[in-house]
Design an enzyme around this catalytic site. Structure first.
Site, PDB file in Angstrom:
ATOM      1  NE  ARG B  28      74.691 -44.972 -24.996  1.00  0.00           N
ATOM      2  CZ  ARG B  28      74.422 -46.143 -25.182  1.00  0.00           C
ATOM      3  NH1 ARG B  28      73.131 -46.718 -25.064  1.00  0.00           N
ATOM      4  NH2 ARG B  28      75.605 -47.065 -25.060  1.00  0.00           N
ATOM      5  CG  ASP B 140      66.818 -39.717 -41.189  1.00  0.00           C
ATOM      6  OD1 ASP B 140      67.653 -40.041 -40.236  1.00  0.00           O
ATOM      7  OD2 ASP B 140      65.866 -39.699 -41.496  1.00  0.00           O
TER       8      ASP B 140
END
Lengths: 335, 233
Positions: B28, B140
């Site tokens: 988050r 990534d």
């Protein structure tokens, strides 16, 4: 009204299914099961399929209450999969299409899974996790292609599970994965295993070598039980799958997940995916073993979509291929 | 949102006053204040779907790798957020707030004219070359993990790399090739019909990196490795 018959036999399951405008009229199937410790080889699998396919075909027609004349199109698995079994099934499909005078349609196996999932679950535009003994892909539809966002860079997750089952001689009846799932429920001790996610992709061959090795060592010293290994393997493998699915969802902004393929039957995987979805406020869709596991109706369904959007496979093009990527097909039936 | 209220009940105290901006796959992300500055707090919250031991080990590893890679990039002059603080008990990283920015993904999606994206492709190639020359593998690379600083200065493109959660240090051409391959796949899946743009990115990478030829060669090899890809023709 369009009736399509589908023939599937790319691995050790041989199935013939009939679909009429979204209704599954019949979907019989047989599975070639090998003794514990053994996997299924192409030649023997093809032999098994040859022995039962005509019986299964008859069952499909009888259960549906249809005659060959009622069928509009004959769909079969063009690939990917194992060569010999694919050929066996293709031969029957070609013959039957010519005997009945019906058009032929070569279907991509992976797309069969996706289209069946869409039909059964009514998912709108989900991120698809396709996991089986032969394939592991995260797929999302975009601009006329089922695009592969993430996949395994070596072996499929089902293959990893099946080969592990062989090492500790778990029964292959009804399937090694199912038996691992039952044993895992009794596992209590978590054994640390390698966790290999590479961006959107995953790798399983490392975990497999590690756990094959660990199985020999730890079981002989009594450090853990086979149930503990099954449990640890599932927890690790499935966490990796849920992770790459979540990544794809975050990247695409998707709020739906659909799990297809044989490994999708696993309730622990479905459970873990559901927890992830709940945390994100997303919905999860899964089917039961009738449709998760390779079956003829899924080929019929994909065939139905393709046929209605104008595809047909000429006899000269009705070859099979072991290598057939999901994104090679132009998905003309969706916008 | 009722959900965010129950979330706040289980978070560390300093997050209670922070504003949740986004829930990514990994973590988050909040906006808050720290020592008087506006910060982004990246919280790797426990993933309930994972076995607790898998979760703890993985989360700790990812937090450490992320911070180390960011620092290594920054030391080499590559734009990445400043790391202010790391809380290892809750796996929270306090990062510089990159304000006035848009993700490259959103930028490409909203840009009608592909010609105007050429300069961006050049810049991305340059920055990645720099990163790989530092032996940092991002792990990534997607267009969501690159930020474009929007602002008055239209002449220079300021690119910031973020989300180093899967990163590691490696000098191997193989790893760098795979890094680019991950970007290529993410690029082409998210922005279909932008093959020429990506080619331009690679050209810029090749020109800017000292070790690029081995990497590009590996990239070509990795591309052929796609599973179920027909090796004919």
């Amino acid at each position: 009204m369009t009736v399509v018959i589908g023939f599937e036999g790319s691995a050790n399951k041989i199935g013939v299914g009939i679909i009429r405008d979204g209704e599954v009229l019949s979907n019989p199937r047989r599975t070639y099961i090998t003794p514990p410790g053994q996997g299924f080889l192409p030649g023997e699998t093809a032999k098994h399929h040859r022995g039962v396919i005509l019986t299964v075909l008859q069952e499909a027609l009888d259960e549906a209450g249809l005659k060959p004349a009622d069928v509009d199109c004959v769909a079969y698995t063009k690939g990917p999969g194992m060569g010999a079994p694919l050929v066996t099934v293709a031969v029957v499909a070609r013959t039957v299409a010519q005997l009945w005078g019906k058009p032929l349609l070569g279907v991509n196996h992976c797309i069969g899974h996706i289209e069946m999932g869409r039909l059964i679950t009514n998912a709108h535009n989900p991120t698809v996790l396709y996991v089986s003994g032969g394939n592991t892909q995260v797929i999302a539809y975009s601009e006329r292609r089922y695009r592969i966002f993430g996949e395994t860079i070596d072996i499929a997750v089902g293959n990893c599970l099946d080969r592990f089952a062989r090492v500790i001689k778990i029964s292959n009846d009804p399937s090694p994965g199912y038996n691992i799932e039952q044993m895992a429920k009794k596992g209590t001790k978590y054994i640390e295993l390698p966790y290999t996610v590479k961006g959107m992709d995953v790798s399983f061959s490392g975990i497999l070598s590690y756990i094959e090795d660990a199985a020999h060592k730890m079981l002989s010293t009594g450090q853990c039980t086979p149930e503990d290994l099954c449990f640890s393997l599932q927890e690790t493998l499935f966490a990796m799958l849920v992770e790459i699915t979540e990544r794809a969802m975050a990247h695409c902004g998707s709020q739906e997940v659909m799990i297809v393929g044989g490994v999708g039957c696993n309730l622990r995987l479905q459970e873990m995916m559901a927890v992830m979805c709940k945390e994100r406020g997303a919905r999860i869709f899964a089917t039961d073993e009738r449709f998760c596991i390779d079956n003829g109706a899924m080929i019929a369904q994909a065939g139905w979509e393709m046929f209605r959007s104008g595809h047909v496979t000429e006899l000269s093009d009705s070859w099979i291929t072991q290598r057939y990527r999901t994104d090679e097909v132009e998905v003309t039936w969706r916008d | 949102m009722a959900q965010s209220n129950s979330l706040k009940a289980s978070v560390p105290s300093y997050l209670k006053d922070a504003q949740l901006i986004k829930q990514g796959a990994e973590a988050r992300v909040y906006r808050g204040t720290f020592l008087g500055r506006s910060v982004i707090i990246k919280e790797r919250f426990p993933k309930l779907y994972r076995h607790p031991e898998v979760d703890e080990k993985l989360t700790r590893r990812r937090t450490t790798q992320e911070v180390r890679s960011i620092l290594r990039c920054r030391r080499a002059g590559i734009n990445a957020p400043v790391v202010y603080f790391v809380d290892y008990t809750t796996h929270c990283i306090f990062l510089e707030d990159i304000i006035h920015s848009v993700s490259v993904r959103d930028h490409i999606a909203s840009e009608e004219n592909p010609q105007r994206l050429q300069a961006l492709a050049d810049k991305i190639g340059e920055v990645l070359a720099q990163m790989h020359d530092e032996d940092v593998i991002h792990g990534d690379l997607t267009t969501s993990n690159m930020l474009l600083i929007t602002g008055a200065d239209q002449q220079h493109i300021h690119l910031v790399l973020i989300d180093f959660g899967l990163s590691y240090i490696s000098a191997l051409a193989e790893d760098k090739g795979v890094d680019l391959y991950v970007l290529e796949k993410a690029f082409l899946s998210t922005h279909p019909k932008t093959e020429t743009l990506f080619e331009r990115l690679l050209k810029s990478y090749t020109a800017s990196s000292k070790k690029s030829s081995a990497v590009i060669k590996k990239l070509d090899e990795v591309r052929l490795r796609g599973r179920k890809r027909s090796m004919v023709g």
